[in-house]
Design a protein around this motif. Sequence first.
Motif, PDB file in Angstrom:
ATOM      1  N   ARG A 223       1.076  -1.082  -0.411  1.00  0.00           N
ATOM      2  CA  ARG A 223       0.550  -0.218  -0.505  1.00  0.00           C
ATOM      3  C   ARG A 223       0.656   1.592   0.413  1.00  0.00           C
ATOM      4  O   ARG A 223       2.030   1.123   0.859  1.00  0.00           O
ATOM      5  CB  ARG A 223      -1.045   0.024   1.394  1.00  0.00           C
ATOM      6  N   ILE A 224       0.205   2.451  -0.522  1.00  0.00           N
ATOM      7  CA  ILE A 224       0.952   3.469  -0.661  1.00  0.00           C
ATOM      8  C   ILE A 224      -0.468   4.294   0.174  1.00  0.00           C
ATOM      9  O   ILE A 224      -1.475   4.276  -0.029  1.00  0.00           O
ATOM     10  CB  ILE A 224       1.657   4.335  -2.171  1.00  0.00           C
ATOM     11  N   ALA A 225       0.568   5.720   0.673  1.00  0.00           N
ATOM     12  CA  ALA A 225      -0.337   6.749   1.307  1.00  0.00           C
ATOM     13  C   ALA A 225      -0.054   8.021   0.763  1.00  0.00           C
ATOM     14  O   ALA A 225       0.928   8.001   0.797  1.00  0.00           O
ATOM     15  CB  ALA A 225      -0.040   6.187   3.020  1.00  0.00           C
ATOM     16  N   ASN A 226      -0.567   8.683   0.841  1.00  0.00           N
ATOM     17  CA  ASN A 226      -1.001  10.758   0.944  1.00  0.00           C
ATOM     18  C   ASN A 226       0.164  10.768   0.001  1.00  0.00           C
ATOM     19  O   ASN A 226       0.749  12.192  -0.378  1.00  0.00           O
ATOM     20  CB  ASN A 226      -0.183  10.847   2.053  1.00  0.00           C
ATOM     21  N   CYS A 494      -5.070   9.672  -5.667  1.00  0.00           N
ATOM     22  CA  CYS A 494      -5.083  10.478  -4.683  1.00  0.00           C
ATOM     23  C   CYS A 494      -5.085  11.443  -4.015  1.00  0.00           C
ATOM     24  O   CYS A 494      -6.074  11.774  -3.380  1.00  0.00           O
ATOM     25  CB  CYS A 494      -3.111  10.238  -3.701  1.00  0.00           C
ATOM     26  N   GLY A 495      -4.947  12.667  -4.898  1.00  0.00           N
ATOM     27  CA  GLY A 495      -5.183  13.640  -5.401  1.00  0.00           C
ATOM     28  C   GLY A 495      -6.973  13.780  -5.734  1.00  0.00           C
ATOM     29  O   GLY A 495      -7.548  14.291  -5.109  1.00  0.00           O
ATOM     30  N   LEU A 496      -7.153  13.020  -6.752  1.00  0.00           N
ATOM     31  CA  LEU A 496      -8.690  13.038  -7.098  1.00  0.00           C
ATOM     32  C   LEU A 496      -9.872  12.733  -5.847  1.00  0.00           C
ATOM     33  O   LEU A 496     -10.412  12.475  -5.871  1.00  0.00           O
ATOM     34  CB  LEU A 496      -8.995  12.259  -8.246  1.00  0.00           C
ATOM     35  N   ALA A 497      -9.248  11.774  -5.283  1.00  0.00           N
ATOM     36  CA  ALA A 497      -9.442  11.005  -3.826  1.00  0.00           C
ATOM     37  C   ALA A 497     -10.547  11.462  -3.064  1.00  0.00           C
ATOM     38  O   ALA A 497     -10.985  11.949  -2.093  1.00  0.00           O
ATOM     39  CB  ALA A 497      -8.590   9.751  -3.463  1.00  0.00           C
ATOM     40  N   ARG A 498      -9.151  13.037  -3.186  1.00  0.00           N
ATOM     41  CA  ARG A 498      -9.041  14.137  -2.005  1.00  0.00           C
ATOM     42  C   ARG A 498     -10.609  15.017  -2.264  1.00  0.00           C
ATOM     43  O   ARG A 498      -9.613  15.412  -2.890  1.00  0.00           O
ATOM     44  CB  ARG A 498      -8.270  14.925  -1.369  1.00  0.00           C
ATOM     45  N   LYS A 499     -11.503  15.296  -1.080  1.00  0.00           N
ATOM     46  CA  LYS A 499     -12.140  16.427  -2.047  1.00  0.00           C
ATOM     47  C   LYS A 499     -11.784  17.440  -0.355  1.00  0.00           C
ATOM     48  O   LYS A 499     -13.041  17.509   0.551  1.00  0.00           O
ATOM     49  CB  LYS A 499     -13.365  15.761  -1.461  1.00  0.00           C
ATOM     50  N   ILE A 518      -8.227  12.217   6.881  1.00  0.00           N
ATOM     51  CA  ILE A 518      -8.329  11.226   6.760  1.00  0.00           C
ATOM     52  C   ILE A 518      -7.405  10.787   6.019  1.00  0.00           C
ATOM     53  O   ILE A 518      -7.500  11.645   4.719  1.00  0.00           O
ATOM     54  CB  ILE A 518      -9.590  10.572   6.257  1.00  0.00           C
ATOM     55  N   PRO A 519      -6.245   9.854   5.755  1.00  0.00           N
ATOM     56  CA  PRO A 519      -5.252   9.559   4.888  1.00  0.00           C
ATOM     57  C   PRO A 519      -5.620   9.248   3.824  1.00  0.00           C
ATOM     58  O   PRO A 519      -6.696   8.239   3.657  1.00  0.00           O
ATOM     59  CB  PRO A 519      -4.383   8.551   5.772  1.00  0.00           C
ATOM     60  N   THR A 520      -5.071   9.850   2.173  1.00  0.00           N
ATOM     61  CA  THR A 520      -5.507   8.600   1.176  1.00  0.00           C
ATOM     62  C   THR A 520      -4.604   7.593   1.323  1.00  0.00           C
ATOM     63  O   THR A 520      -3.208   7.334   1.174  1.00  0.00           O
ATOM     64  CB  THR A 520      -5.301   9.561   0.316  1.00  0.00           C
ATOM     65  N   VAL A 521      -5.300   5.946   1.399  1.00  0.00           N
ATOM     66  CA  VAL A 521      -4.702   4.851   0.744  1.00  0.00           C
ATOM     67  C   VAL A 521      -5.119   3.972   0.158  1.00  0.00           C
ATOM     68  O   VAL A 521      -6.233   4.084  -0.340  1.00  0.00           O
ATOM     69  CB  VAL A 521      -4.855   3.865   2.794  1.00  0.00           C
ATOM     70  N   LEU A 522      -3.496   3.772  -0.912  1.00  0.00           N
ATOM     71  CA  LEU A 522      -3.974   2.950  -2.311  1.00  0.00           C
ATOM     72  C   LEU A 522      -3.071   1.539  -1.756  1.00  0.00           C
ATOM     73  O   LEU A 522      -2.553   1.500  -1.462  1.00  0.00           O
ATOM     74  CB  LEU A 522      -3.668   3.957  -2.980  1.00  0.00           C
ATOM     75  N   ALA A 523      -4.774   0.444  -2.083  1.00  0.00           N
ATOM     76  CA  ALA A 523      -3.704  -0.084  -2.358  1.00  0.00           C
ATOM     77  C   ALA A 523      -4.033  -0.966  -3.755  1.00  0.00           C
ATOM     78  O   ALA A 523      -5.298  -1.401  -4.509  1.00  0.00           O
ATOM     79  CB  ALA A 523      -4.866  -1.404  -1.004  1.00  0.00           C
ATOM     80  N   PRO A 524      -2.831  -2.463  -4.344  1.00  0.00           N
ATOM     81  CA  PRO A 524      -3.048  -2.895  -5.328  1.00  0.00           C
ATOM     82  C   PRO A 524      -3.393  -4.274  -5.440  1.00  0.00           C
ATOM     83  O   PRO A 524      -3.270  -4.433  -4.434  1.00  0.00           O
ATOM     84  CB  PRO A 524      -1.154  -2.966  -5.549  1.00  0.00           C
TER      85      PRO A 524
END
Length: 527
Positions: A223-226, A494-499, A518-524
């Motif tokens: 996972r990556i974040a922020n 990540c940018g698009l996910a942050r409203k 809330i942190p933005t966390v992406l999981a492959p």
Amino acid sequence: MTRQFDTIIIGSGLAGLSVALSLPDSQRIAMLCKDALINTASDKAQGGIAAVWDSQDSFERHINDTLVAGAGLCEKEAVAHIVEHSPDALKWLLAHQVNFTRNDTDQQLHLTLEGGHSWRRIAHASDKTGHVITHTLQSLLGQHPNIQVFEQRASVELLLDHEKNAQCMGVKALNRQSGHMETFLAPNTVLATGGTGQLFTHTTNPVIATGDGIAMAWHAGCRIANMEFIQFHPTALALPHIPTFLISEAVRGEGGILKRPDGSRFMPDYDQRAELAPRDIVARAIEAEMKKHGTNHVWLDISHKPRDEILHHFPMIHETCLSHELDICTSPIPVAPAAHYTCGGVLVNRAGQTDLKGLYCAGETAYTGLHGANRLASNSLLECIVTGRNIANNIEAGLPWETPAAYDNTIAINPATSDNGQPAQASPPNVNSLRQLMTHYFGIVRNHAGMQAALQQLNTWKAQLHPDNSVQAPSLNEIELKNMLDVASLMLQCGLARKESRGLHYTTDYPHTAETAIPTVLAPVLS
């Protein structure tokens, strides 16, 4: 060619050095350098290392300064852990004979002030702290025959043992001198590859900062974040036709004033902390002034200070500017923001462990939770040492593997899929076009339509990269371009996910800050 070690460290900056020099001599260690040993982002760090050293300072004050700068997104436990280990980190550097600047009167460490800090706590070696630290520590590698340095090795992909639940077993790397691929195997692999500055037109980062570690970890299942929080340093030298050169935060800490073209001061109009506001605020203020006056820079003026004081604190900055016929003792410095630091990265726990057993991560490549939405000045070198030494202690002790914490809001993404959409252009991908795209659509001020257009363009470019099934090794340019496209895509998603707008991420579609951080966390999602 295959080589076997106990620990592989990818990167030779402060994070990697902290791991290597903290492991016991019984460990067989390989340090892989994409370029020459000395070519790291750490070497270019000017300001210093933040540490609670003065008896009147406190952990609480340093923690609070970090949390304020991070705009509510810092992981408080991570911040407390790293800050509370700051005196030990500084003592570790002193024990390794790092020559910090000292007061003339009592020969104690000279502590300077930087933006966002409420106390003088920045230990430094004049204005070339990173170079002094990395040069000193790298010179000690030769005293440890168990550490073998491999220069000119560009890491390509992490090697996984799928019979052991995809455990990391090493890395495949391109020998840039021979042009052949090499295999390095070890039960412990440490990613310390630095940041992503080369994704932008103007950056303070070295040419090797192409996000390789983040891309490799993502494709391996981490996972990556922020990744939306890219720090633009407010003050990079803005002279035509010269490489981007950082003008240290400490110039403002020691009294430097930011001015408009007419010589008037503007930072008090944006923040009560003026020039000592956190970097996101200063960078946006400078960009606003540049747009308002139609200029490509503002002025940073330290010339009102005594010449001896300027030369004492900023000899490298003075010398560099003077080489371009600019005397900072008598004239203001033209400055503009430049991409500087990646606040997000590969998700890790306190021990530097990732989602993939056997794979650790430290430094700018990692997301520890320290920086939140905006890194506090000089916390990065501190993070390198504390996390690096934690990794070494964990490896030496052979502690059980613990994956980083789970996040309820995690967004699952298949790295192989692309969004449907009309591409901006179908021309072949290249690094310069990518930099222009990211600078235009993912700079200091953004909007969602632009980010979506950029993501569609990236997907078009990624689709044009055909998988190479030949036995011929990829070129360095091919490796870097693939990694940069992947990391740019992660930033945009990540940018698009942050409203909302928070810290370094400012979007005109959502200019206000949400009540909950809330942190933005992406999981492959790997097939």
